[in-house]
Design a protein around this motif. Sequence first.
Motif, PDB file in Angstrom:
ATOM      1  N   PHE A 107      44.702  50.503  36.354  1.00 38.30           N
ATOM      2  CA  PHE A 107      43.571  49.749  35.830  1.00 38.30           C
ATOM      3  C   PHE A 107      44.082  48.544  35.059  1.00 38.30           C
ATOM      4  O   PHE A 107      45.007  48.665  34.249  1.00 38.30           O
ATOM      5  N   HIS A 108      43.486  47.386  35.318  1.00 38.24           N
ATOM      6  CA  HIS A 108      43.854  46.165  34.594  1.00 38.24           C
ATOM      7  C   HIS A 108      42.591  45.441  34.153  1.00 38.24           C
ATOM      8  O   HIS A 108      41.702  45.199  34.969  1.00 38.24           O
ATOM      9  N   GLU A 109      42.551  45.084  32.905  1.00 41.65           N
ATOM     10  CA  GLU A 109      41.482  44.222  32.389  1.00 41.65           C
ATOM     11  C   GLU A 109      41.963  42.788  32.523  1.00 41.65           C
ATOM     12  O   GLU A 109      42.961  42.390  31.921  1.00 41.65           O
ATOM     13  N   VAL A 110      41.252  42.018  33.350  1.00 39.58           N
ATOM     14  CA  VAL A 110      41.657  40.644  33.647  1.00 39.58           C
ATOM     15  C   VAL A 110      40.404  39.781  33.714  1.00 39.58           C
ATOM     16  O   VAL A 110      39.375  40.205  34.244  1.00 39.58           O
ATOM     17  N   GLY A 111      40.481  38.591  33.223  1.00 40.43           N
ATOM     18  CA  GLY A 111      39.368  37.669  33.353  1.00 40.43           C
ATOM     19  C   GLY A 111      38.164  38.100  32.538  1.00 40.43           C
ATOM     20  O   GLY A 111      38.264  38.887  31.593  1.00 40.43           O
ATOM     21  N   VAL A 112      37.013  37.580  32.939  1.00 36.77           N
ATOM     22  CA  VAL A 112      35.809  37.761  32.141  1.00 36.77           C
ATOM     23  C   VAL A 112      34.712  38.462  32.908  1.00 36.77           C
ATOM     24  O   VAL A 112      34.203  39.495  32.482  1.00 36.77           O
ATOM     25  N   GLY A 113      34.303  37.931  34.060  1.00 42.75           N
ATOM     26  CA  GLY A 113      33.114  38.404  34.741  1.00 42.75           C
ATOM     27  C   GLY A 113      33.353  39.443  35.815  1.00 42.75           C
ATOM     28  O   GLY A 113      34.418  40.050  35.913  1.00 42.75           O
ATOM     29  N   HIS A 114      32.322  39.626  36.639  1.00 43.29           N
ATOM     30  CA  HIS A 114      32.315  40.634  37.686  1.00 43.29           C
ATOM     31  C   HIS A 114      33.353  40.351  38.770  1.00 43.29           C
ATOM     32  O   HIS A 114      33.826  41.275  39.432  1.00 43.29           O
ATOM     33  N   LEU A 115      33.707  39.123  38.955  1.00 46.47           N
ATOM     34  CA  LEU A 115      34.704  38.717  39.947  1.00 46.47           C
ATOM     35  C   LEU A 115      35.895  38.125  39.201  1.00 46.47           C
ATOM     36  O   LEU A 115      36.048  36.910  39.100  1.00 46.47           O
ATOM     37  N   PRO A 116      36.741  38.967  38.626  1.00 48.26           N
ATOM     38  CA  PRO A 116      37.777  38.466  37.710  1.00 48.26           C
ATOM     39  C   PRO A 116      38.748  37.474  38.331  1.00 48.26           C
ATOM     40  O   PRO A 116      39.346  36.678  37.617  1.00 48.26           O
TER      41      PRO A 116
END
Length: 152
Positions: free
Chosen positions: A123-132
């Motif tokens: 799992f990676h948290e990247v970017g901001v929105g639904h389409l990172p």
Amino acid sequence: MRLVTLPLLGPLLAATVMTAGDVDGARRTWRVLGHPEETTATLPDAFAEAWVRMDDLPHTTRSWVGLLRRAIRLRGARPEAAFRADDLRRVQSPVLLVWGRADPFGTVEQGRRGASFFPDATFHEVGVGHLPWLDDPETCGELVTGFLDRHG
């Protein structure tokens, strides 16, 4: 989006309100999907035009309405459409989840919880929105390339 599940109103909404229509409409759609102005303003017009043309493909509206009707109803999510932990635990393939920190369809915590059910998930948290990948294409590209190098 729940209104799209209604028999007569749904297809009309999907074909009008939920369709980009033009380049500016595509950028508005991306903002609804949680992407900041800094992202949507810098994406090339050609990409926005491709998004608009995607909406114009035959059966796009029908497919979108069908997908939403299987997943949600006017009162909310359909229980039978939810992923069950037991289903996710049976997935044999490695899984890469790339999640935007402000995805309007699920929080980072929900994404991490979902990832924890897979036997082999990263799992990676990247970017901001639904389409990172719109917010941070370089990082997303590196993650996907590394994942495929390890598992492809």
